[in-house]
Design a protein around this motif. Sequence first.
Motif, PDB file in Angstrom:
ATOM      1  N   SER A  16     -11.323  10.051  14.088  1.00 13.03           N
ATOM      2  CA  SER A  16     -12.125  10.299  15.348  1.00 13.03           C
ATOM      3  C   SER A  16     -12.871   9.861  16.565  1.00 13.03           C
ATOM      4  O   SER A  16     -13.828  10.595  15.386  1.00 13.03           O
ATOM      5  N   ALA A  17     -12.750   9.472  17.484  1.00  6.86           N
ATOM      6  CA  ALA A  17     -13.595   9.749  18.662  1.00  6.86           C
ATOM      7  C   ALA A  17     -13.194  10.006  20.569  1.00  6.86           C
ATOM      8  O   ALA A  17     -12.630   8.701  20.435  1.00  6.86           O
ATOM      9  N   TYR A  18     -13.537  10.834  20.451  1.00 10.03           N
ATOM     10  CA  TYR A  18     -13.405  11.306  21.132  1.00 10.03           C
ATOM     11  C   TYR A  18     -13.646  11.547  22.265  1.00 10.03           C
ATOM     12  O   TYR A  18     -14.726  12.635  22.064  1.00 10.03           O
ATOM     13  N   GLY A 111     -18.742  22.617  29.833  1.00 13.87           N
ATOM     14  CA  GLY A 111     -19.518  21.823  31.235  1.00 13.87           C
ATOM     15  C   GLY A 111     -20.072  20.838  31.378  1.00 13.87           C
ATOM     16  O   GLY A 111     -20.349  20.501  32.286  1.00 13.87           O
ATOM     17  N   ASN A 112     -19.924  19.963  30.198  1.00 12.22           N
ATOM     18  CA  ASN A 112     -20.388  18.837  30.553  1.00 12.22           C
ATOM     19  C   ASN A 112     -19.730  17.682  29.744  1.00 12.22           C
ATOM     20  O   ASN A 112     -18.804  18.182  28.422  1.00 12.22           O
ATOM     21  N   ASP A 113     -19.694  16.650  29.893  1.00  9.63           N
ATOM     22  CA  ASP A 113     -18.818  15.783  29.544  1.00  9.63           C
ATOM     23  C   ASP A 113     -19.757  15.407  27.528  1.00  9.63           C
ATOM     24  O   ASP A 113     -20.114  16.280  27.219  1.00  9.63           O
ATOM     25  N   PHE A 114     -18.738  14.813  27.244  1.00 10.65           N
ATOM     26  CA  PHE A 114     -18.481  14.944  25.035  1.00 10.65           C
ATOM     27  C   PHE A 114     -18.032  13.645  25.212  1.00 10.65           C
ATOM     28  O   PHE A 114     -16.746  13.637  25.330  1.00 10.65           O
ATOM     29  N   TRP A 115     -18.668  13.652  23.418  1.00  9.75           N
ATOM     30  CA  TRP A 115     -17.888  12.778  22.950  1.00  9.75           C
ATOM     31  C   TRP A 115     -17.688  13.657  21.080  1.00  9.75           C
ATOM     32  O   TRP A 115     -18.343  14.121  21.048  1.00  9.75           O
ATOM     33  N   LEU A 116     -16.752  13.298  20.836  1.00  7.84           N
ATOM     34  CA  LEU A 116     -16.098  14.679  19.886  1.00  7.84           C
ATOM     35  C   LEU A 116     -15.889  13.830  18.507  1.00  7.84           C
ATOM     36  O   LEU A 116     -15.595  12.082  19.036  1.00  7.84           O
ATOM     37  N   PHE A 117     -16.547  13.641  17.637  1.00  9.56           N
ATOM     38  CA  PHE A 117     -16.449  12.790  16.596  1.00  9.56           C
ATOM     39  C   PHE A 117     -15.843  13.222  15.266  1.00  9.56           C
ATOM     40  O   PHE A 117     -16.697  14.604  14.506  1.00  9.56           O
ATOM     41  N   ASP A 118     -14.438  13.516  14.594  1.00 11.06           N
ATOM     42  CA  ASP A 118     -14.158  13.636  14.354  1.00 11.06           C
ATOM     43  C   ASP A 118     -14.020  15.056  13.496  1.00 11.06           C
ATOM     44  O   ASP A 118     -14.018  15.910  12.400  1.00 11.06           O
ATOM     45  N   LEU A 123     -21.404  15.278  20.825  1.00 12.01           N
ATOM     46  CA  LEU A 123     -21.829  14.528  21.378  1.00 12.01           C
ATOM     47  C   LEU A 123     -22.197  15.225  22.852  1.00 12.01           C
ATOM     48  O   LEU A 123     -21.365  14.239  23.524  1.00 12.01           O
ATOM     49  N   PHE A 124     -22.870  16.063  23.449  1.00  8.77           N
ATOM     50  CA  PHE A 124     -22.986  16.197  24.857  1.00  8.77           C
ATOM     51  C   PHE A 124     -23.561  15.452  25.667  1.00  8.77           C
ATOM     52  O   PHE A 124     -24.767  15.329  24.961  1.00  8.77           O
ATOM     53  N   ASN A 125     -22.978  14.627  27.218  1.00 10.68           N
ATOM     54  CA  ASN A 125     -24.095  14.201  27.936  1.00 10.68           C
ATOM     55  C   ASN A 125     -24.200  14.570  28.624  1.00 10.68           C
ATOM     56  O   ASN A 125     -23.559  15.435  29.765  1.00 10.68           O
ATOM     57  N   HIS A 126     -25.887  15.318  29.044  1.00 15.13           N
ATOM     58  CA  HIS A 126     -26.473  15.725  30.438  1.00 15.13           C
ATOM     59  C   HIS A 126     -26.696  14.764  31.012  1.00 15.13           C
ATOM     60  O   HIS A 126     -27.382  13.557  31.000  1.00 15.13           O
ATOM     61  N   PHE A 127     -25.851  14.648  32.580  1.00 10.24           N
ATOM     62  CA  PHE A 127     -26.750  14.327  33.649  1.00 10.24           C
ATOM     63  C   PHE A 127     -27.274  15.111  35.034  1.00 10.24           C
ATOM     64  O   PHE A 127     -27.317  16.202  34.793  1.00 10.24           O
ATOM     65  N   ALA A 128     -27.786  13.970  35.619  1.00 18.54           N
ATOM     66  CA  ALA A 128     -28.911  15.042  37.373  1.00 18.54           C
ATOM     67  C   ALA A 128     -27.634  14.884  37.893  1.00 18.54           C
ATOM     68  O   ALA A 128     -25.907  14.756  37.922  1.00 18.54           O
ATOM     69  N   GLY A 129     -28.194  15.863  39.087  1.00 18.31           N
ATOM     70  CA  GLY A 129     -26.992  15.787  39.811  1.00 18.31           C
ATOM     71  C   GLY A 129     -26.532  13.887  40.596  1.00 18.31           C
ATOM     72  O   GLY A 129     -25.459  13.934  41.462  1.00 18.31           O
ATOM     73  N   ASP A 130     -27.665  13.103  40.979  1.00 18.29           N
ATOM     74  CA  ASP A 130     -26.868  11.835  40.583  1.00 18.29           C
ATOM     75  C   ASP A 130     -26.344  11.100  40.171  1.00 18.29           C
ATOM     76  O   ASP A 130     -26.193   9.653  40.352  1.00 18.29           O
TER      77      ASP A 130
END
Length: 168
Positions: A16-18, A111-118, A123-130
Amino acid sequence: MPQPTFEELFRSARHSAYHLEMRDAYGLDEDYREWSAGHRFDPAERWPWWVELVSSTVARGVAVQRARIVSEPLSSYTRYEYELTAGHNVKAGEDVRWLPRRRASGLALPGNDFWLFDDTAVLFNHFAGDGTMTGEELVTDQTVVGLCSSAFSAVWERAIPHEEYRPT
């Protein structure tokens, strides 16, 4: 030991990759600006690397699922994503669902978008306000992985399949 890249994590997934997305806008790149100006394009032709990555992963028997929590009415950026989803994400083999934000109020979410593997790594993705991406963070702590797995499952259960979702 260096952290594996996103592509290495994706290609090494066994079952899985979610992906959970929770923002109403991401970096407003040239593709988005073209779309906003009325230029429509074939996303599979624009991003063939994604189609190859996902389709080869799905062909190995890995479930690739993407859930998007969205505000309604949709932001211009989310409408852009919605319009490109069938020709890009779904065409590549992703199963995509949409959850109106008002239906997510009772969910415990990271608190952050992420990819969940198996169910072993996040893997959290970090973003600036823009909406520009500022970095990634790989976490294997099973408490955090469990939180993300539970959150994704809860969102997935409530979310509407792409083929059925009609945004307001």
